[in-house]
Scaffold this motif. Structure first.
Motif, PDB file in Angstrom:
ATOM      1  N   HIS A 198      74.613  32.723  84.255  1.00  0.00           N
ATOM      2  CA  HIS A 198      75.207  31.520  83.683  1.00  0.00           C
ATOM      3  C   HIS A 198      76.542  31.874  83.015  1.00  0.00           C
ATOM      4  CE1 HIS A 198      71.761  28.933  84.627  1.00  0.00           C
ATOM      5  NE2 HIS A 198      71.035  30.015  84.415  1.00  0.00           N
ATOM      6  N   GLU A 199      76.652  31.751  81.699  1.00  0.00           N
ATOM      7  CA  GLU A 199      77.921  32.036  81.028  1.00  0.00           C
ATOM      8  C   GLU A 199      78.326  33.504  81.165  1.00  0.00           C
ATOM      9  OE1 GLU A 199      75.899  28.805  78.517  1.00  0.00           O
ATOM     10  OE2 GLU A 199      75.297  30.629  79.552  1.00  0.00           O
ATOM     11  N   ILE A 200      79.615  33.707  81.157  1.00  0.00           N
ATOM     12  CA  ILE A 200      80.207  35.045  81.067  1.00  0.00           C
ATOM     13  C   ILE A 200      80.897  35.126  79.711  1.00  0.00           C
ATOM     14  CG2 ILE A 200      81.803  36.703  82.063  1.00  0.00           C
ATOM     15  CD1 ILE A 200      79.391  35.975  83.845  1.00  0.00           C
ATOM     16  N   ILE A 201      80.525  36.115  78.898  1.00  0.00           N
ATOM     17  CA  ILE A 201      81.016  36.204  77.526  1.00  0.00           C
ATOM     18  C   ILE A 201      81.784  37.515  77.333  1.00  0.00           C
ATOM     19  CG2 ILE A 201      80.342  36.305  75.100  1.00  0.00           C
ATOM     20  CD1 ILE A 201      78.005  34.528  75.722  1.00  0.00           C
ATOM     21  N   SER A 202      82.979  37.390  76.812  1.00  0.00           N
ATOM     22  CA  SER A 202      83.806  38.569  76.531  1.00  0.00           C
ATOM     23  C   SER A 202      83.568  39.046  75.103  1.00  0.00           C
ATOM     24  CB  SER A 202      85.283  38.225  76.712  1.00  0.00           C
ATOM     25  OG  SER A 202      85.550  37.848  78.044  1.00  0.00           O
ATOM     26  N   PRO A 203      83.844  40.308  74.834  1.00  0.00           N
ATOM     27  CA  PRO A 203      83.686  40.817  73.469  1.00  0.00           C
ATOM     28  C   PRO A 203      84.613  40.098  72.495  1.00  0.00           C
ATOM     29  CG  PRO A 203      83.895  42.631  75.035  1.00  0.00           C
ATOM     30  CD  PRO A 203      84.216  41.381  75.784  1.00  0.00           C
ATOM     31  N   VAL A 204      84.140  39.958  71.261  1.00  0.00           N
ATOM     32  CA  VAL A 204      85.000  39.409  70.205  1.00  0.00           C
ATOM     33  C   VAL A 204      85.534  40.517  69.312  1.00  0.00           C
ATOM     34  CG1 VAL A 204      83.841  37.175  70.221  1.00  0.00           C
ATOM     35  CG2 VAL A 204      83.019  38.973  68.680  1.00  0.00           C
ATOM     36  N   ALA A 205      84.924  41.698  69.393  1.00  0.00           N
ATOM     37  CA  ALA A 205      85.410  42.815  68.575  1.00  0.00           C
ATOM     38  C   ALA A 205      84.879  44.130  69.136  1.00  0.00           C
ATOM     39  CB  ALA A 205      84.968  42.662  67.124  1.00  0.00           C
ATOM     40  N   ILE A 206      85.704  45.174  69.031  1.00  0.00           N
ATOM     41  CA  ILE A 206      85.302  46.545  69.374  1.00  0.00           C
ATOM     42  C   ILE A 206      85.782  47.441  68.249  1.00  0.00           C
ATOM     43  CG2 ILE A 206      85.591  48.447  71.013  1.00  0.00           C
ATOM     44  CD1 ILE A 206      86.091  46.393  73.205  1.00  0.00           C
ATOM     45  N   TRP A 207      84.907  48.304  67.743  1.00  0.00           N
ATOM     46  CA  TRP A 207      85.285  49.168  66.627  1.00  0.00           C
ATOM     47  C   TRP A 207      84.427  50.427  66.616  1.00  0.00           C
ATOM     48  CZ3 TRP A 207      81.882  45.258  66.473  1.00  0.00           C
ATOM     49  CH2 TRP A 207      80.700  45.430  65.769  1.00  0.00           C
ATOM     50  N   THR A 208      84.744  51.309  65.706  1.00  0.00           N
ATOM     51  CA  THR A 208      84.007  52.561  65.559  1.00  0.00           C
ATOM     52  C   THR A 208      83.102  52.466  64.338  1.00  0.00           C
ATOM     53  OG1 THR A 208      85.829  53.792  66.544  1.00  0.00           O
ATOM     54  CG2 THR A 208      84.206  55.055  65.276  1.00  0.00           C
ATOM     55  N   SER A 209      81.820  52.788  64.533  1.00  0.00           N
ATOM     56  CA  SER A 209      80.838  52.701  63.448  1.00  0.00           C
ATOM     57  C   SER A 209      81.025  53.852  62.472  1.00  0.00           C
ATOM     58  CB  SER A 209      79.429  52.741  64.031  1.00  0.00           C
ATOM     59  OG  SER A 209      79.105  54.065  64.426  1.00  0.00           O
ATOM     60  N   PRO A 210      80.345  53.794  61.303  1.00  0.00           N
ATOM     61  CA  PRO A 210      80.468  54.894  60.336  1.00  0.00           C
ATOM     62  C   PRO A 210      80.104  56.258  60.912  1.00  0.00           C
ATOM     63  CG  PRO A 210      79.483  52.987  59.281  1.00  0.00           C
ATOM     64  CD  PRO A 210      79.593  52.650  60.735  1.00  0.00           C
ATOM     65  N   SER A 211      79.192  56.279  61.914  1.00  0.00           N
ATOM     66  CA  SER A 211      78.805  57.562  62.502  1.00  0.00           C
ATOM     67  C   SER A 211      79.712  57.971  63.659  1.00  0.00           C
ATOM     68  CB  SER A 211      77.355  57.489  62.989  1.00  0.00           C
ATOM     69  OG  SER A 211      77.248  56.590  64.085  1.00  0.00           O
ATOM     70  N   GLY A 212      80.722  57.148  63.942  1.00  0.00           N
ATOM     71  CA  GLY A 212      81.665  57.490  64.993  1.00  0.00           C
ATOM     72  C   GLY A 212      81.329  56.927  66.355  1.00  0.00           C
ATOM     73  N   ARG A 213      80.407  55.988  66.428  1.00  0.00           N
ATOM     74  CA  ARG A 213      80.010  55.411  67.707  1.00  0.00           C
ATOM     75  C   ARG A 213      80.838  54.159  68.005  1.00  0.00           C
ATOM     76  NH1 ARG A 213      75.188  57.716  69.368  1.00  0.00           N
ATOM     77  NH2 ARG A 213      74.135  58.975  67.788  1.00  0.00           N
ATOM     78  N   CYS A 214      81.040  53.907  69.297  1.00  0.00           N
ATOM     79  CA  CYS A 214      81.811  52.738  69.727  1.00  0.00           C
ATOM     80  C   CYS A 214      80.884  51.536  69.847  1.00  0.00           C
ATOM     81  CB  CYS A 214      82.488  53.021  71.064  1.00  0.00           C
ATOM     82  SG  CYS A 214      83.435  51.624  71.703  1.00  0.00           S
ATOM     83  N   LEU A 215      81.143  50.508  69.049  1.00  0.00           N
ATOM     84  CA  LEU A 215      80.310  49.309  69.039  1.00  0.00           C
ATOM     85  C   LEU A 215      81.100  48.113  69.551  1.00  0.00           C
ATOM     86  CD1 LEU A 215      78.449  49.639  65.608  1.00  0.00           C
ATOM     87  CD2 LEU A 215      77.695  50.379  67.880  1.00  0.00           C
ATOM     88  N   VAL A 216      80.398  47.224  70.236  1.00  0.00           N
ATOM     89  CA  VAL A 216      80.989  46.025  70.813  1.00  0.00           C
ATOM     90  C   VAL A 216      80.185  44.824  70.345  1.00  0.00           C
ATOM     91  CG1 VAL A 216      81.685  44.859  72.937  1.00  0.00           C
ATOM     92  CG2 VAL A 216      81.615  47.370  72.850  1.00  0.00           C
ATOM     93  N   ASP A 217      80.879  43.793  69.872  1.00  0.00           N
ATOM     94  CA  ASP A 217      80.238  42.550  69.417  1.00  0.00           C
ATOM     95  C   ASP A 217      80.627  41.438  70.381  1.00  0.00           C
ATOM     96  OD1 ASP A 217      79.212  40.350  68.115  1.00  0.00           O
ATOM     97  OD2 ASP A 217      80.564  40.475  66.391  1.00  0.00           O
ATOM     98  N   PHE A 218      79.609  40.764  70.950  1.00  0.00           N
ATOM     99  CA  PHE A 218      79.869  39.645  71.845  1.00  0.00           C
ATOM    100  C   PHE A 218      79.805  38.300  71.127  1.00  0.00           C
ATOM    101  CE2 PHE A 218      78.920  43.116  74.632  1.00  0.00           C
ATOM    102  CZ  PHE A 218      79.837  42.939  75.662  1.00  0.00           C
ATOM    103  N   GLY A 219      79.542  38.318  69.838  1.00  0.00           N
ATOM    104  CA  GLY A 219      79.604  37.105  69.045  1.00  0.00           C
ATOM    105  C   GLY A 219      78.441  36.159  69.210  1.00  0.00           C
ATOM    106  N   GLN A 220      77.530  36.436  70.131  1.00  0.00           N
ATOM    107  CA  GLN A 220      76.393  35.565  70.413  1.00  0.00           C
ATOM    108  C   GLN A 220      75.208  36.428  70.831  1.00  0.00           C
ATOM    109  OE1 GLN A 220      75.685  32.078  70.368  1.00  0.00           O
ATOM    110  NE2 GLN A 220      73.659  32.944  70.791  1.00  0.00           N
ATOM    111  N   ASN A 221      74.064  36.196  70.207  1.00  0.00           N
ATOM    112  CA  ASN A 221      72.841  36.855  70.650  1.00  0.00           C
ATOM    113  C   ASN A 221      72.432  36.221  71.974  1.00  0.00           C
ATOM    114  OD1 ASN A 221      70.747  38.669  70.490  1.00  0.00           O
ATOM    115  ND2 ASN A 221      69.451  37.364  69.235  1.00  0.00           N
ATOM    116  N   LEU A 222      72.374  37.015  73.016  1.00  0.00           N
ATOM    117  CA  LEU A 222      72.187  36.487  74.364  1.00  0.00           C
ATOM    118  C   LEU A 222      71.186  37.334  75.127  1.00  0.00           C
ATOM    119  CD1 LEU A 222      73.939  38.426  76.623  1.00  0.00           C
ATOM    120  CD2 LEU A 222      75.757  37.609  75.143  1.00  0.00           C
ATOM    121  N   VAL A 223      70.867  36.888  76.337  1.00  0.00           N
ATOM    122  CA  VAL A 223      69.967  37.633  77.208  1.00  0.00           C
ATOM    123  C   VAL A 223      70.657  37.821  78.550  1.00  0.00           C
ATOM    124  CG1 VAL A 223      67.759  37.624  78.421  1.00  0.00           C
ATOM    125  CG2 VAL A 223      67.896  36.833  76.049  1.00  0.00           C
ATOM    126  N   GLY A 224      70.662  39.057  79.015  1.00  0.00           N
ATOM    127  CA  GLY A 224      71.307  39.378  80.279  1.00  0.00           C
ATOM    128  C   GLY A 224      71.679  40.836  80.324  1.00  0.00           C
TER     129      GLY A 224
END
Length: 750
Positions: A198-224
């Motif tokens: 169904h919908e295609i959702i792009s990231p709203v933010a990408i950043w580095t966590s306190p432990s140095g990991r790359c995190l991506v936020d899609f802004g919506q809790n989704l299934v897929g």
């Protein structure tokens, strides 16, 4: 004599590692040139999940076919029109079938249940081709097909998928193919909707966590899942982990329990495209490691996946937090209506818990057209119930837990007949009847109603109360300890007896509609006996045993009480709500009905205050914490941003969002006055805190809409009805207008 829909197609399997998704192939010369092909139909199904390709192109848009059913008795096959694919190519036709574990061999369940339908997955397919000269050709699966390991080297619904793009260029050694016998009487043409992207959702933010990991936020809790194209050095591994929330700035994976929710993509050195379609995840956040170069917002996208459903209900009002709550309910339904209606889409569970749907069915039927989806699920409920040892409704449908291999230190209590959970056999058809008015389907669903009530009759004591056996009761009462979700304030037998009255009452109505007159009398008598016993044993001067919000809500809304006691119970419920400072005090049993009980007994202010409360626990508390779906617990995330310590902590559980039904009908004002909205009642009930609301519902007769607002000048309402649709418009001052179709504008004083 019934014709086998798959003809002489054999179910085939491959001698492959359990994690590998084998790819079966055949290449066939056609009897006529491809330009002479006038029609081509592919029928296929599997014990597992399959993907079919013709000449390398997908045979359909659906994914995770054939979905999840009670495989022992119902195995759907899909029919795909592939005329264009077959006619447009040149030379021999190549068919490929990739076979994954899916739900059939999915190690399903919780607490290390590792429940499976079998250890051998298999697939069958038939391609019928018609030519312009009237001749035809048929291609079917059998042991002559070849098989190799596909590029998927690991696949699990819970744990994720590994795709090795290098295997697209090196297929490796052939795998042995053999035919498998299955009970072909279980085959039927798919009646439920397919699972689609169904919908295609792009990231709203990408950043580095306190432990140095790359995190991506899609802004919506989704299934897929995530989808992307990338190029990097051969053998580079990109790992993606998924979670619904963050905790301490890192991916919050503890609520996933044993589910890894981890996809791995291995690069070939060329430009590679990845899409893990043999799994699915419930997530808002992703943790990406191994990405070659810099990860940007246009590097990857989230693909939303759920069963096909047409959106039918919309709502908006002056309070943004309520709008978000409705949004969360809609997205919770999308995420959990994936082949079957599940409790949650992310952890090691994802089961079709009957109680969740019993609570939520009315809301679900307003938000989306669920007629085919839920009718198909109810067919599974019927066969599972008919084959259960005590002919009672299982707690989950399909009932994979009967295959659970729980560890010795874990045991499931013997819930042979459970109120609310078992009542799904009646409450879900009731919601469908009200929404769609299909008497033929009601008749098909009726046998499960009868089985449920007959199973309950064994647990009715001589008092006439349903007070024998085990009950889940008012599950997840917010006052219960995190590790004791069933420790509710409401006496479970009070809950059960009230539920029995509702179920017996509608079963009598359903039996009357479909012409089962003897049964109608039987259930009407059961309902009256239950009502008499409830009032004799549980009601004293209007006080209902347990004296908490849930028992009053059920007693009022289900109509168990006498008129005098009903008025007292309404006042007592309002008092309980006020004393709790408008914080929610109900669990699964009471939550769908507490606002209804308040507004129907004249306590509209308390109902609105309960809806609009933002403190924990409340419907709007998760919204203030950034929720984009409905949570399992009122406090799945605590005010300090930490995750609830309970083992059951999901951030996408629709059951507590059942207040949406009241929002649509009472705040919004659109109510069915006849089954299937053949007649409607427009009756918005304004209350403090909301100054306008706009609601619409796309019924089978056309779209019904209602928009109201209040200001110093009073109350103004605009109603739009499809041509010819009769409606009763009830204004807040009590005035009633009978209209038919068209646009109507009415006003009333405060």
């Amino acid at each position: 004599m019934t014709t086998d829909p798959l003809g002489n197609a054999r179910f085939i399997t491959a001698r492959a590692d359990r994690d590998v998704a084998p790819r079966f192939s055949t290449e066939v010369d056609l009897d006529r040139p491809r330009s002479q092909v006038t029609a081509a139909v592919l029928r296929a199904t599997a014990h597992g999940v399959y993907e079919a390709r013709i000449d390398g192109r997908p045979a359909s848009d659906s994914v995770l076919d054939p979905g999840w059913t009670a495989y022992e008795w119902r195995l759907p096959y899909q029919e795909h029109d592939v005329s264009d694919l077959v006619a447009s190519g040149e030379g021999p036709v190549r068919l490929d079938l990739v076979l994954g574990n899916g739900w059939y061999r999915g190690d399903l369940g919780f607490a290390a249940a590792n429940a499976n339908y079998g250890e051998v997955i298999s697939v069958a397919a038939l391609l019928d081709i018609a030519y312009a000269d009237g001749s035809s050709q048929r291609i079917t699966t059998d042991a002559s097909w070849s098989a190799v390991a596909s590029d998927t080297t690991r696949n699990s619904l819970y744990d994720g998928q590994t795709i090795d793009a290098r295997r697209r260029f090196d297929e490796g050694a052939p795998l042995g193919v053999r035919e498998v016998d299955i009970d072909r009487t279980t085959l039927f043409q798919q009646s439920g909707p397919p699972v689609l992207r169904h919908e295609i959702i792009s990231p709203v933010a990408i950043w580095t966590s306190p432990s140095g990991r790359c995190l991506v936020d899609f802004g919506q809790n989704l299934v897929g899942w995530l989808r992307f194209t990338v190029q990097g050095a051969e053998g580079t591994e990109i790992e993606i982990r998924h979670a619904e929330v963050l905790e301490d700035g890192e991916l919050g994976i503890r609520p996933l329990r044993a589910a890894e929710a981890r996809d791995v993509f291995i690069l070939s050195g060329n430009e590679d495209s990845f899409e893990p379609t043999l799994t699915f995840h419930g997530f808002r956040y992703a943790e990406v490691s191994g990405w070659p170069g810099e990860l940007a917002v246009d590097s990857l996208e989230a693909v939303v996946v759920h069963s096909e459903m047409r959106r039918t209900g919309h709502f908006a009002c002056s309070e943004p937090l309520v709008n978000q709550l409705v949004h969360n309910s809609v997205w919770g339904q999308k995420g959990n209506f994936l082949s079957v209606p599940t409790d949650c889409p992310q952890r090691d569970e994802r089961l079709g818990w009957t109680g969740d749907l019993a609570a939520y069915a009315a809301s679900a039927c307003f938000q989306f057209d669920t007629a085919d989806f839920l009718d198909d699920w109810l067919a599974d409920l019927l066969v599972e119930t008919a084959h259960s040892p005590d002919r009672g409704v299982p707690l989950v449908i399909p009932d994979v837990l009967k295959y659970a291999d729980f560890p010795a230190d874990f045991s499931m209590p013997p819930w042979a007949a459970a109120a609310i959970w078992g009542d799904a056999a009646i409450w879900v058809p009731q919601a469908l009847w009200i929404a769609y008015g299909d008497a033929d389907r009601l008749a098909a669903q009726y046998p499960a109603m009868k089985l449920h009530l007959e199973s309950v009759e064994r647990y009715i004591s001589p008092t006439g109360l349903w007070d024998l056996g085990h009950q889940l009761g008012d599950w997840l009462d917010p006052d219960a300890p995190p590790d004791q979700p069933g420790a509710a304030k409401a006496d479970p037998h009070v809950v059960a007896t009230a539920c029995l009255y509702r179920s017996a009452t509608f079963a009598a109505e359903a039996a009357t509609i479909i012409g089962e007159t003897e049964d109608a009398a039987r259930w009407a008598e059961l309902a009256e006996r239950t009502r008499t016993a409830f009032n004799a044993h549980y009601v004293d001067g209007g006080i209902v045993t347990s004296d908490c919000a849930t028992v009053y809500a059920l007693a009022i809304v289900f109509g168990v009480l006498d008129d005098d006691d009903r008025a007292f119970a309404g006042a007592r419920l309002a008092e309980i709500v006020r004393d709790a400072d408008y914080r929610v005090t109900t669990g699964f049993a009471g939550t769908p009905f507490v606002t209804w009980a308040l507004s129907e007994t004249g306590h509209v202010g308390e109902a609105y205050a309960l809806l609009l409360e933002t403190g924990c626990p409340s419907w709007l508390y998760p919204v203030t914490m950034g929720a984009t779906t409905v949570w399992e617990r009122w406090d799945s995330m605590l005010p300090d941003g930490t995750i609830n310590a309970g083992e059951m902590t999901s951030f996408n559980h629709y059951a507590l969002g059942a207040v949406a039904d009241w929002i649509y009908q009472v705040v919004g004002g659109i109510r069915p006055a006849a089954p299937g909205y053949g007649r409607v009642r427009i009756q918005p009930v304004p209350g403090p805190g909301i100054t306008w609301a706009e609601t619409s519902y796309a019924s089978a007769h056309g779209t019904v809409s209602a928009a109201w607002r209040t200001d110093e000048g009073g109350f103004a309402l605009e109603v739009a009805l499809p041509d010819g649709l009769p409606a009763e418009i009830v204004l807040p001052d009590g005035r009633v207008e009978q209209v038919v179709g068209g646009v109507h504008r009415l006003t009333a004083a405060h």
